[in-house]
Design a protein around this motif. Structure first.
Motif, PDB file in Angstrom:
ATOM      1  N   ARG A 127       0.856  -1.201  -0.021  1.00 55.89           N
ATOM      2  CA  ARG A 127      -0.152  -0.015  -0.078  1.00 55.89           C
ATOM      3  C   ARG A 127       0.998   1.178  -0.067  1.00 55.89           C
ATOM      4  O   ARG A 127       0.787   2.170  -0.743  1.00 55.89           O
ATOM      5  N   GLU A 128       1.903   1.424   0.864  1.00 57.13           N
ATOM      6  CA  GLU A 128       2.735   2.365   0.898  1.00 57.13           C
ATOM      7  C   GLU A 128       3.555   2.590  -0.465  1.00 57.13           C
ATOM      8  O   GLU A 128       3.602   3.728  -0.882  1.00 57.13           O
ATOM      9  N   PHE A 129       4.071   1.595  -1.213  1.00 56.82           N
ATOM     10  CA  PHE A 129       4.411   1.501  -2.336  1.00 56.82           C
ATOM     11  C   PHE A 129       3.594   2.022  -3.385  1.00 56.82           C
ATOM     12  O   PHE A 129       3.956   2.843  -4.211  1.00 56.82           O
ATOM     13  N   TYR A 130       2.661   1.695  -3.390  1.00 52.90           N
ATOM     14  CA  TYR A 130       1.499   1.980  -4.322  1.00 52.90           C
ATOM     15  C   TYR A 130       1.153   3.492  -4.115  1.00 52.90           C
ATOM     16  O   TYR A 130       1.214   4.206  -5.207  1.00 52.90           O
ATOM     17  N   GLN A 131       1.011   4.055  -2.805  1.00 55.98           N
ATOM     18  CA  GLN A 131       0.820   5.263  -2.844  1.00 55.98           C
ATOM     19  C   GLN A 131       1.859   6.111  -3.280  1.00 55.98           C
ATOM     20  O   GLN A 131       1.708   7.142  -3.774  1.00 55.98           O
ATOM     21  N   LEU A 132       3.206   5.690  -2.776  1.00 52.15           N
ATOM     22  CA  LEU A 132       4.425   6.373  -3.279  1.00 52.15           C
ATOM     23  C   LEU A 132       4.508   6.525  -4.856  1.00 52.15           C
ATOM     24  O   LEU A 132       4.860   7.652  -5.273  1.00 52.15           O
ATOM     25  N   VAL A 133       4.347   5.482  -5.411  1.00 51.22           N
ATOM     26  CA  VAL A 133       4.259   5.589  -7.118  1.00 51.22           C
ATOM     27  C   VAL A 133       3.353   6.605  -7.626  1.00 51.22           C
ATOM     28  O   VAL A 133       3.616   7.083  -8.500  1.00 51.22           O
TER      29      VAL A 133
END
Length: 79
Positions: A27-33
Motif C-alpha cells: 500500500r505504501e509503495f502504491y501510494q508512493l508511485v
C-alpha cells in the motif's frame, strides 16, 4: 572472490526488497508511485516547454542567418 560476494549480496538485497514491497509495504509503495505521477508530469511538461521554446528560437536564428548570408551573396554578385 569479493566481486562474486558483491553480486550475491546484491541479488539477496533485491529479492528481499521485492518480497518486502509485495507482501509488507504494498500500500505504501502504491501510494508512493502514484504520488510521483503529478510531479513527473509537471516537470516533464516543463522540460518539453523549454525544449520547444529553444527549438523555435534556434529556427528563428537559423532563418535570420540564412537571410543575412543570401543578402551578402547578392551584394557580392552585384559588385
Amino acid at each position: 572472490m569479493g566481486k562474486y560476494l558483491a553480486v550475491l549480496a546484491g541479488l539477496i538485497a533485491m529479492a528481499a526488497g521485492l518480497i518486502l514491497v509485495i507482501f509488507v509495504w504494498w500500500r505504501e509503495f502504491y501510494q508512493l508511485v502514484f504520488g510521483f505521477i503529478p510531479p513527473v508530469l509537471f516537470f516533464g511538461g516543463l522540460i518539453a516547454l523549454i525544449a520547444g521554446i529553444s527549438s523555435i528560437k534556434d529556427a528563428q536564428r537559423t532563418k535570420k542567418l540564412e537571410e543575412e548570408t543570401s543578402e551578402k551573396k547578392a551584394e557580392e554578385k552585384k559588385d
